[in-house]
Design an enzyme around this catalytic site. Structure first.
Site, PDB file in Angstrom:
ATOM      1  CE  LYS A 163      -3.781  -2.291   0.452  1.00 37.21           C
ATOM      2  NZ  LYS A 163      -4.872  -2.129  -0.506  1.00 37.21           N
ATOM      3  CE  LYS A 262     -10.328  -5.689  -4.954  1.00 41.92           C
ATOM      4  NZ  LYS A 262     -10.173  -4.752  -3.806  1.00 41.92           N
TER       5      LYS A 262
HETATM    6  O1  LIG Z   1      -7.741  -9.733   0.016  1.00 40.50           O
HETATM    7  C1  LIG Z   1      -6.536  -9.493  -0.182  1.00 40.50           C
HETATM    8  O2  LIG Z   1      -5.657 -10.337  -0.102  1.00 40.50           O
HETATM    9  C2  LIG Z   1      -6.102  -8.084  -0.507  1.00 40.50           C
HETATM   10  C3  LIG Z   1      -7.182  -7.134  -0.211  1.00 40.50           C
HETATM   11  C4  LIG Z   1      -6.815  -5.746  -0.586  1.00 40.50           C
HETATM   12  O3  LIG Z   1      -5.693  -5.427  -0.923  1.00 40.50           O
HETATM   13  C5  LIG Z   1      -7.844  -4.761  -0.524  1.00 40.50           C
HETATM   14  C6  LIG Z   1      -9.100  -5.089  -0.099  1.00 40.50           C
HETATM   15  C7  LIG Z   1     -10.056  -4.071   0.090  1.00 40.50           C
HETATM   16  C8  LIG Z   1      -9.714  -2.775   0.003  1.00 40.50           C
HETATM   17  C9  LIG Z   1      -8.325  -2.392  -0.155  1.00 40.50           C
HETATM   18  O4  LIG Z   1      -7.678  -2.174   1.041  1.00 40.50           O
HETATM   19  C10 LIG Z   1      -7.497  -3.392  -0.919  1.00 40.50           C
HETATM   20  C11 LIG Z   1      -7.631  -3.101  -2.387  1.00 40.50           C
HETATM   21  O5  LIG Z   1      -7.891  -1.946  -2.695  1.00 40.50           O
HETATM   22  O6  LIG Z   1      -7.412  -3.966  -3.226  1.00 40.50           O
HETATM   23 MG   LIG Z   2      -7.096  -2.008  -4.547  1.00 41.59          MG
END
Ligand SMILES: O=C(O)CCC(=O)C1=CC=C[C@@H](O)[C@@H]1C(=O)O
Ligand SMILES: [Mg+2]
Length: 371
Positions: A163, A262
């Protein structure tokens, strides 16, 4: 196929370690589990991936619960279903609420695949027996992140996602790239930047990142297109793509060079497959994004990632990455950077119903009026 019963479980589990982003830190992960049973007694399972507060998108567990009990669940008792692709035609009578719709729609996909005695991956046209594993390394000191990345690389993960935000980007990424010159690093900004930061973002261009995920605001398709023109690093969109039309618009104006798909964010498996197909027609590679999900949604992600244009490692990590004990078995295990696709019918995992009930904060059952 007629739906006879729908059971809703509002569950919550503690993550093995808090998940930090600049927007929110997730310690407890609530979600809604759905069990849909047909006239033959076969059940399909779904998972609503909305969070407890609207920090990622506008949906929450509570908004989803309301939409499901007051609109979506009553609607699916009223029809005989011949194909899971028809479910969204009914649910789209109401606006938006993609994660609530998806949680119910995927349960019906699972049900149809089980009735066809086919693994879901095969049922949707998957082409691979294993999918590439990628993992997120949470925000921490660069030293601790490097230690965690070392562990994840040794576990075989093919792509590391970190991040970023303006206060934590170039220096941190440079240390990581220097330590792991041959590992694919993805930087996810969760909309932490604006076009005013363009020089700062262009500075990241020299680091050879695999992609920069969602640098700008979710509704900034035009500004992402202006940014992408200035970068060699591919921009990847996540929060910006909440429908098939968003994907079409983003491709048309060049807002990105790759997308994270997703199922919950785009409103269902039918939409996820359609966006996959559209991206494939336009040479835009895709990967399956994660939502810190439990085992049901993780099983759907694995099946989705078997489609041909899922050529990049997704947020498909082991169950142990997030859970001490998951609601499904067997656990998802990453071996040599890959996850094996189940050959069992439907989502291919069993749901530990006793454990789901044990961790439920509230439940509700709905029955077809004809029973
Ligand atoms: O589920 C995972 O392994 C990663 C999830 C992840 O990075 C995220 C989930 C939901 C919101 C965000 O923080 C982030 C994303 O933006 O992809
Ligand atoms: Mg993301």
């Amino acid at each position: 196929m007629n739906i006879q019963k729908v059971e809703m479980f509002h569950v919550s589990m503690e993550l093995v370690q808090p998940f930090h982003t600049h927007l929110e830190t997730v310690k407890e992960r609530p979600c809604i589990i759905l069990k849909v049973t047909d006239e033959t007694g076969i059940s399909g399972w779904g998972e609503v991936v909305a969070f407890s507060s609207p920090w990622y998108t506008e949906e929450t567990v509570d908004t989803a619960w309301h939409m499901l009990e007051d609109y979506f669940i009553p609607a699916i008792f009223k029809k005989e279903w011949l194909d899971p692709r028809a479910v969204l035609d009914t649910l789209d009578s109401w606006k938006r609420n993609p994660m609530a719709k998806a949680g119910l729609e995927i349960a019906i996909w699972d049900l149809f695949a089980k009735r066809a005695k086919q693994p879901l991956a095969k049922y949707i046209g998957g082409v691979r027996e294993v999918v590439k594993a990628g993992v997120v390394v949470g925000v921490d000191t660069p030293e601790r992140m490097i230690h965690t990345i070392q562990t994840r690389v040794e576990e075989g993960y093919q792509r590391i996602k970190v991040k970023i935000e303006p206060a934590k980007d170039y220096k941190m990424l440079m240390k990581i790239k220097n330590a792991f010159p041959n590992v694919d690093i993805l930087a996810d900004a969760n909309s932490a930047y604006t076009l005013e930061d363009i020089e700062r973002i262009k500075n990241l261009d020299s680091l050879g990142l695999l992609m920069i995920e969602q640098p700008l605001a979710a509704d900034d398709l035009v500004e992402h297109a202006l940014l992408q023109k200035e970068l060699t690093t591919p921009v990847c969109l996540d929060e910006s793509i909440v429908s098939y039309q968003d994907a079409k618009n983003a491709i048309r104006i060049g807002s990105c060079k790759t997308m994270s798909i997703k199922i919950g964010r785009v409103g269902g498996l039918r939409n996820a497959i359609a966006i996959h197909d559209l991206c494939m027609e336009n040479d835009i590679p895709v990967w399956c994004g994660g939502m810190l999900e439990m085992g049901i949604s993780r099983a759907f992600n694995i099946a989705l990632a078997t489609l041909p244009n899922f050529t990049l490692p997704g947020d498909i990590s082991s169950s142990d990455r997030y859970w001490k004990k998951d609601i499904t078995f067997p656990k998802v295990v990453v071996k040599n950077g890959e996850v094996k696709v189940s050959s069992n019918p439907g989502i291919g995992v069993e749901v530990d119903e006793e454990y789901v009930k044990k961790i439920s904060l509230r439940t509700r059952s709905f029955f077809s009026k004809t029973t």
